[in-house]
Design an enzyme around this catalytic site. Structure first.
Site, short mmCIF file in Angstrom:
data_model
loop_
_atom_site.label_atom_id
_atom_site.label_comp_id
_atom_site.label_asym_id
_atom_site.label_seq_id
_atom_site.Cartn_x
_atom_site.Cartn_y
_atom_site.Cartn_z
N HIS A 123 52.00 -43.12 47.81
CA HIS A 123 50.61 -43.54 47.94
C HIS A 123 50.28 -44.07 49.34
O HIS A 123 49.36 -43.60 50.01
CB HIS A 123 50.31 -44.70 46.97
O1 RIB Z 1 48.20 -47.65 43.05
C1 RIB Z 1 49.09 -47.54 44.10
C2 RIB Z 1 49.09 -48.77 44.97
O2 RIB Z 1 49.49 -49.86 44.14
C3 RIB Z 1 50.04 -48.73 46.13
O3 RIB Z 1 49.50 -49.45 47.22
C4 RIB Z 1 51.27 -49.42 45.59
O4 RIB Z 1 52.02 -50.03 46.61
C5 RIB Z 1 50.70 -50.41 44.60
O5 RIB Z 1 50.41 -51.58 45.22
#
Ligand code: RIB
Ligand code: CA
Length: 303
Positions: free
Chosen positions: A238
């Site tokens: 992500h």
């Molecule tokens: O949904 C994904 C996000 O949530 C990313 O930033 C991961 O590190 C969690 O914090």
């Protein structure tokens, strides 16, 4: 590009920090820490540890400990591990945070690098909302805010409707979307297209034993979490995908729309279109294979 990452490390946050360090386009001038995957003290400690492990040093400013209006917070230890870095039971305290809050650091850097600073926010948006409150000129001084967060057409990941970073401080996120900050939202519509497989981690560990090996090791926990929720073909990078949106926006497809965040009920934390607000560039697609290939190449270059 002058870049600050606002982060809650976090396994995919560690990937994002490593990637930013490895990108020739990026001049990483600091990290700001927020609660999220971990408590804030763990986030800043992990940020300092990750930089040290990767062989560089940047200012780390600690920020918000709690979401807007809350008196308690429970981190996502089931996703990122008890200390935020997979099965690591202890993370050493390396160095110190700077003597300035995350919001104050962001405001100062935005003023010093007026029109140049890109902020990649990959945690709940509390520090960004705090910076907006602290300095009315902040939104104007920042070149661009690139968020990892939200789900536009995609379902949520923490609830059916909401993505975790937005859900963890829906009020702060709504303040950010209501602001004049020039913003890109890299949500689940894009990041769920950038999956790293166990084979990718094997290659990282083999070709870059120190940094690739560290990322591979902590990602075992992350892969197991994703398998447990039915994602069997890898784990999404992500936060690293948001870094790539800073350097290579042309590899993403965006839709421009104003956004607001649902602040109560079952849909708490959902990001929905709101035509009364300033448009945000919402990523609806990305060249996923390109993103994974570039991540692999850059991390391997770190050794
Ligand atoms: O949904 C994904 C996000 O949530 C990313 O930033 C991961 O590190 C969690 O914090
Ligand atoms: Ca994160």
């Amino acid at each position: 590009m002058k870049l600050i990452i606002d982060t809650d490390p976090g396994i995919d946050d560690a990937m994002a920090i490593a990637l930013a360090h490895a990108m020739p386009e990026v001049d990483l001038i600091g990290l700001t820490a927020c609660f999220g995957n971990t408590f804030t003290e763990q986030s800043s400690r992990n940020a300092r540890y990750i930089c040290d492990l990767m062989g560089f040093s940047v200012p780390v400013a600690e920020g918000a400990a709690l979401p807007y209006g809350e008196t308690d917070y429970v981190p996502s230890a089931n996703v990122h591990g008890p200390e935020g870095l997979g099965d690591l039971a202890e993370v050493p305290q390396i160095g110190k945070n700077v003597d300035e809050t995350a919001a104050a650091f962001l405001v100062r850097m935005a003023a010093e690098h007026k029109g140049e600073l890109v902020i990649c926010a990959v945690a709940p948006l509390t520090n960004i909302a705090d910076a907006l409150e602290l300095d009315p000129a902040f939104a104007h001084n920042v070149k661009e805010l690139v968020i990892m967060g939200g789900a536009y057409k995609h379902a949520g990941n923490i609830t059916a409707h909401a993505e975790a970073n937005i859900y963890h401080d829906a009020k702060a996120a709504d303040l950010v979307f209501a602001s004049k900050l020039k913003t890109k939202m890299i949500g689940l519509d894009a990041t769920m297209l950038t999956l790293l497989t166990p084979e990718d981690f094997g290659e990282l560990a083999k070709k870059a034993p120190k940094i690739g090996g560290f990322i591979a090791h902590i990602s075992d926990f992350y892969l197991a979490f994703y398998r447990s929720v039915g994602v069997t073909n890898g784990c999404p990078m992500h936060d690293a995908t948001a870094v790539l949106a800073c350097t290579h926006p042309e590899k993403f497809t965006f839709e421009a729309t104003g956004l607001r965040v649902i602040l109560e009920g079952d849909a708490l934390g959902q990001t929905v279109a709101d035509s009364t607000r300033q448009p945000v560039d919402v990523a609806v697609d990305v060249a996923g294979k390109w993103a994974v290939d570039l991540f692999m190449e850059r991390i391997i270059s770190l050794g």
